[in-house]
Design a protein around this motif. Structure first.
Motif, PDB file in Angstrom:
ATOM      1  N   ARG A   7      12.504 -10.234  -4.850  1.00 22.27           N
ATOM      2  CA  ARG A   7      11.351  -9.646  -4.175  1.00 22.27           C
ATOM      3  C   ARG A   7      11.310 -10.068  -2.717  1.00 22.27           C
ATOM      4  NH1 ARG A   7       6.257 -11.483  -6.578  1.00 22.27           N
ATOM      5  NH2 ARG A   7       7.463 -12.779  -7.926  1.00 22.27           N
ATOM      6  N   GLU A   8      11.589 -11.337  -2.457  1.00 17.38           N
ATOM      7  CA  GLU A   8      11.568 -11.818  -1.080  1.00 17.38           C
ATOM      8  C   GLU A   8      12.665 -11.153  -0.257  1.00 17.38           C
ATOM      9  OE1 GLU A   8       9.365 -13.671   0.555  1.00 17.38           O
ATOM     10  OE2 GLU A   8       8.203 -13.510  -1.275  1.00 17.38           O
ATOM     11  N   ARG A   9      13.862 -11.021  -0.868  1.00 15.26           N
ATOM     12  CA  ARG A   9      14.960 -10.372  -0.168  1.00 15.26           C
ATOM     13  C   ARG A   9      14.632  -8.908   0.114  1.00 15.26           C
ATOM     14  NH1 ARG A   9      19.048 -11.462  -3.838  1.00 15.26           N
ATOM     15  NH2 ARG A   9      18.930 -13.684  -3.717  1.00 15.26           N
ATOM     16  N   ALA A  10      14.024  -8.231  -0.885  1.00 18.95           N
ATOM     17  CA  ALA A  10      13.682  -6.820  -0.719  1.00 18.95           C
ATOM     18  C   ALA A  10      12.561  -6.649   0.299  1.00 18.95           C
ATOM     19  CB  ALA A  10      13.258  -6.212  -2.059  1.00 18.95           C
ATOM     20  N   ALA A  11      11.729  -7.663   0.448  1.00 11.16           N
ATOM     21  CA  ALA A  11      10.607  -7.563   1.380  1.00 11.16           C
ATOM     22  C   ALA A  11      11.077  -7.531   2.822  1.00 11.16           C
ATOM     23  CB  ALA A  11       9.650  -8.742   1.180  1.00 11.16           C
ATOM     24  N   GLY A  12      12.252  -8.043   3.072  1.00  9.88           N
ATOM     25  CA  GLY A  12      12.770  -8.035   4.432  1.00  9.88           C
ATOM     26  C   GLY A  12      12.281  -9.241   5.199  1.00  9.88           C
ATOM     27  N   PRO A  13      12.637  -9.327   6.444  1.00  7.83           N
ATOM     28  CA  PRO A  13      12.254 -10.486   7.230  1.00  7.83           C
ATOM     29  C   PRO A  13      10.759 -10.508   7.484  1.00  7.83           C
ATOM     30  CG  PRO A  13      13.290  -8.845   8.617  1.00  7.83           C
ATOM     31  CD  PRO A  13      13.415  -8.362   7.197  1.00  7.83           C
ATOM     32  N   ARG A  40       1.259  -1.191   6.482  1.00  5.78           N
ATOM     33  CA  ARG A  40       1.716  -0.090   5.639  1.00  5.78           C
ATOM     34  C   ARG A  40       3.203   0.202   5.743  1.00  5.78           C
ATOM     35  NH1 ARG A  40       3.558   4.501   5.982  1.00  5.78           N
ATOM     36  NH2 ARG A  40       3.054   4.674   8.174  1.00  5.78           N
ATOM     37  N   PRO A  41       3.803   0.273   6.922  1.00  4.13           N
ATOM     38  CA  PRO A  41       5.235   0.615   6.963  1.00  4.13           C
ATOM     39  C   PRO A  41       6.112  -0.380   6.195  1.00  4.13           C
ATOM     40  CG  PRO A  41       4.258   0.824   9.146  1.00  4.13           C
ATOM     41  CD  PRO A  41       3.230   0.176   8.278  1.00  4.13           C
ATOM     42  N   GLN A  42       5.904  -1.673   6.426  1.00  3.68           N
ATOM     43  CA  GLN A  42       6.704  -2.676   5.714  1.00  3.68           C
ATOM     44  C   GLN A  42       6.393  -2.664   4.226  1.00  3.68           C
ATOM     45  OE1 GLN A  42       5.711  -6.366   7.573  1.00  3.68           O
ATOM     46  NE2 GLN A  42       7.330  -6.186   9.093  1.00  3.68           N
ATOM     47  N   LEU A  43       5.120  -2.560   3.892  1.00  2.00           N
ATOM     48  CA  LEU A  43       4.704  -2.570   2.494  1.00  2.00           C
ATOM     49  C   LEU A  43       5.282  -1.373   1.751  1.00  2.00           C
ATOM     50  CD1 LEU A  43       2.907  -4.050   0.432  1.00  2.00           C
ATOM     51  CD2 LEU A  43       1.048  -2.544   1.131  1.00  2.00           C
ATOM     52  N   GLN A  44       5.195  -0.205   2.357  1.00  2.00           N
ATOM     53  CA  GLN A  44       5.714   0.991   1.713  1.00  2.00           C
ATOM     54  C   GLN A  44       7.235   0.928   1.580  1.00  2.00           C
ATOM     55  OE1 GLN A  44       3.803   4.490   3.084  1.00  2.00           O
ATOM     56  NE2 GLN A  44       5.209   5.870   2.052  1.00  2.00           N
ATOM     57  N   GLY A  45       7.916   0.369   2.559  1.00  2.00           N
ATOM     58  CA  GLY A  45       9.362   0.196   2.455  1.00  2.00           C
ATOM     59  C   GLY A  45       9.736  -0.739   1.318  1.00  2.00           C
ATOM     60  N   TYR A  46       8.992  -1.819   1.176  1.00  2.00           N
ATOM     61  CA  TYR A  46       9.227  -2.779   0.095  1.00  2.00           C
ATOM     62  C   TYR A  46       9.031  -2.113  -1.262  1.00  2.00           C
ATOM     63  CZ  TYR A  46       7.992  -6.529  -3.159  1.00  2.00           C
ATOM     64  OH  TYR A  46       7.900  -7.350  -4.246  1.00  2.00           O
ATOM     65  N   VAL A  47       7.921  -1.393  -1.414  1.00  2.00           N
ATOM     66  CA  VAL A  47       7.624  -0.745  -2.691  1.00  2.00           C
ATOM     67  C   VAL A  47       8.628   0.377  -2.963  1.00  2.00           C
ATOM     68  CG1 VAL A  47       5.874   0.470  -4.033  1.00  2.00           C
ATOM     69  CG2 VAL A  47       5.198  -1.398  -2.538  1.00  2.00           C
ATOM     70  N   MET A  48       9.086   1.040  -1.923  1.00  2.00           N
ATOM     71  CA  MET A  48      10.099   2.086  -2.094  1.00  2.00           C
ATOM     72  C   MET A  48      11.367   1.507  -2.703  1.00  2.00           C
ATOM     73  SD  MET A  48      10.851   5.214  -1.776  1.00  2.00           S
ATOM     74  CE  MET A  48      12.295   6.225  -1.704  1.00  2.00           C
ATOM     75  N   ARG A  49      11.732   0.296  -2.272  1.00  2.00           N
ATOM     76  CA  ARG A  49      12.916  -0.346  -2.854  1.00  2.00           C
ATOM     77  C   ARG A  49      12.683  -0.735  -4.306  1.00  2.00           C
ATOM     78  NH1 ARG A  49      13.074  -1.916   2.513  1.00  2.00           N
ATOM     79  NH2 ARG A  49      11.905  -3.843   2.232  1.00  2.00           N
ATOM     80  N   LEU A  50      11.446  -1.000  -4.684  1.00  2.00           N
ATOM     81  CA  LEU A  50      11.134  -1.315  -6.078  1.00  2.00           C
ATOM     82  C   LEU A  50      11.148  -0.067  -6.951  1.00  2.00           C
ATOM     83  CD1 LEU A  50       8.102  -3.780  -5.759  1.00  2.00           C
ATOM     84  CD2 LEU A  50      10.411  -4.343  -6.487  1.00  2.00           C
ATOM     85  N   THR A  51      10.489   0.985  -6.473  1.00  2.00           N
ATOM     86  CA  THR A  51      10.291   2.172  -7.301  1.00  2.00           C
ATOM     87  C   THR A  51      11.388   3.216  -7.182  1.00  2.00           C
ATOM     88  OG1 THR A  51       9.049   3.326  -5.586  1.00  2.00           O
ATOM     89  CG2 THR A  51       7.785   1.950  -7.117  1.00  2.00           C
ATOM     90  N   ARG A  52      12.030   3.285  -6.021  1.00  2.00           N
ATOM     91  CA  ARG A  52      13.007   4.331  -5.715  1.00  2.00           C
ATOM     92  C   ARG A  52      12.370   5.715  -5.837  1.00  2.00           C
ATOM     93  NH1 ARG A  52      16.540   0.763  -5.140  1.00  2.00           N
ATOM     94  NH2 ARG A  52      17.838  -0.381  -6.534  1.00  2.00           N
ATOM     95  N   GLY A  56       5.600   7.540  -5.483  1.00  4.44           N
ATOM     96  CA  GLY A  56       5.113   6.353  -6.189  1.00  4.44           C
ATOM     97  C   GLY A  56       4.929   5.182  -5.245  1.00  4.44           C
ATOM     98  N   ALA A  57       5.846   5.031  -4.294  1.00  4.08           N
ATOM     99  CA  ALA A  57       5.744   3.940  -3.320  1.00  4.08           C
ATOM    100  C   ALA A  57       4.508   4.120  -2.446  1.00  4.08           C
ATOM    101  CB  ALA A  57       6.997   3.893  -2.453  1.00  4.08           C
ATOM    102  N   GLU A  58       4.248   5.343  -2.046  1.00  6.29           N
ATOM    103  CA  GLU A  58       3.066   5.608  -1.221  1.00  6.29           C
ATOM    104  C   GLU A  58       1.786   5.301  -1.996  1.00  6.29           C
ATOM    105  OE1 GLU A  58       1.099   9.437   0.995  1.00  6.29           O
ATOM    106  OE2 GLU A  58       3.284   9.327   0.878  1.00  6.29           O
ATOM    107  N   ASP A  59       1.750   5.696  -3.264  1.00  5.85           N
ATOM    108  CA  ASP A  59       0.570   5.439  -4.096  1.00  5.85           C
ATOM    109  C   ASP A  59       0.328   3.944  -4.288  1.00  5.85           C
ATOM    110  OD1 ASP A  59       0.224   8.166  -4.333  1.00  5.85           O
ATOM    111  OD2 ASP A  59       1.071   8.283  -6.358  1.00  5.85           O
TER     112      ASP A  59
END
Length: 192
Positions: A7-13, A40-52, A56-59
């Motif tokens: 999760r930390e790695r997917a979250a980015g720096p 929002r941009p970082q959060l949505q990017g993180y969730v996008m990597r989780l959900t693909r 769903g990532a936006e929601d």
């Protein structure tokens, strides 16, 4: 432990050093706007990597931002604390939604399984029948028997248990795991 690292790695720096300034709620509208613009941009990017899944990532990102707005009086410690709180909330929402989808039973009837679309096209019906027969034949015999007895022969769990000489609980278990395996096999056929 590896899930946390992933999760930390997917979250980015994290934000640049020195950005750990207090998050000041101000008015409700200002605080909501600040959360949205800053995270929002970082959060949505993180969730996008989780959900693909972009929708769903936006929601999930939006739900996490709403939770943050609801807990706005707790989020005045600093930028990195707020960011961590948001990412944790988003991850928990993702896990909750995954568990909800996994626990939801599949409701199939003989009609649903026999005709996927409008049913007017004979070629489509034949293709679907072959796809379904192939998927059913790939299941183990006990799982296939449970599905056929319940969905094709319209028997109850107790009737199926008596016919197969097993307990009703075993029929339910075989049905659950058989439908799950069938769903996995049919998902690519349904999306094309």
């Amino acid at each position: 432990m590896t899930g946390v690292l992933e999760r930390e790695r997917a979250a980015g720096p994290a934000e640049e050093p020195g950005m750990d300034e207090p998050v000041v709620p101000g008015t409700d509208e200002d605080f909501a706007r600040m959360l949205y613009e800053r995270y929002r941009p970082q959060l949505q990017g993180y969730v996008m990597r989780l959900t693909r899944d972009a929708q769903g990532a936006e929601d999930i990102a939006q739900a996490a931002l709403v939770r943050a707005w609801q807990a706005r009086h707790q989020l005045t410690l600093g930028d990195s604390a707020t960011r961590s709180w948001l990412f944790t909330a988003a991850y928990r929402i993702f896990v909750d939604e995954y568990r909800t989808r996994s626990a939801r039973p599949v409701m199939l009837t003989g009609q649903d399984m026999a005709v996927p679309g409008s049913g007017d096209d004979e070629v489509e019906r034949l293709t679907w029948s072959v796809t379904l027969a192939t998927a059913l034949s790939a299941l183990s015999a006990p799982h296939r028997q449970a599905i056929v007895h319940i969905y094709y022969l319209n028997r109850t769990v107790d009737e199926t248990a008596n016919m197969l000489g097993i307990s009703p609980g075993t029929v339910k278990s075989r049905l659950h795991y058989g439908l799950r395996a069938l769903r996995r096999q049919l998902t690519p056929a349904l999306t094309t």
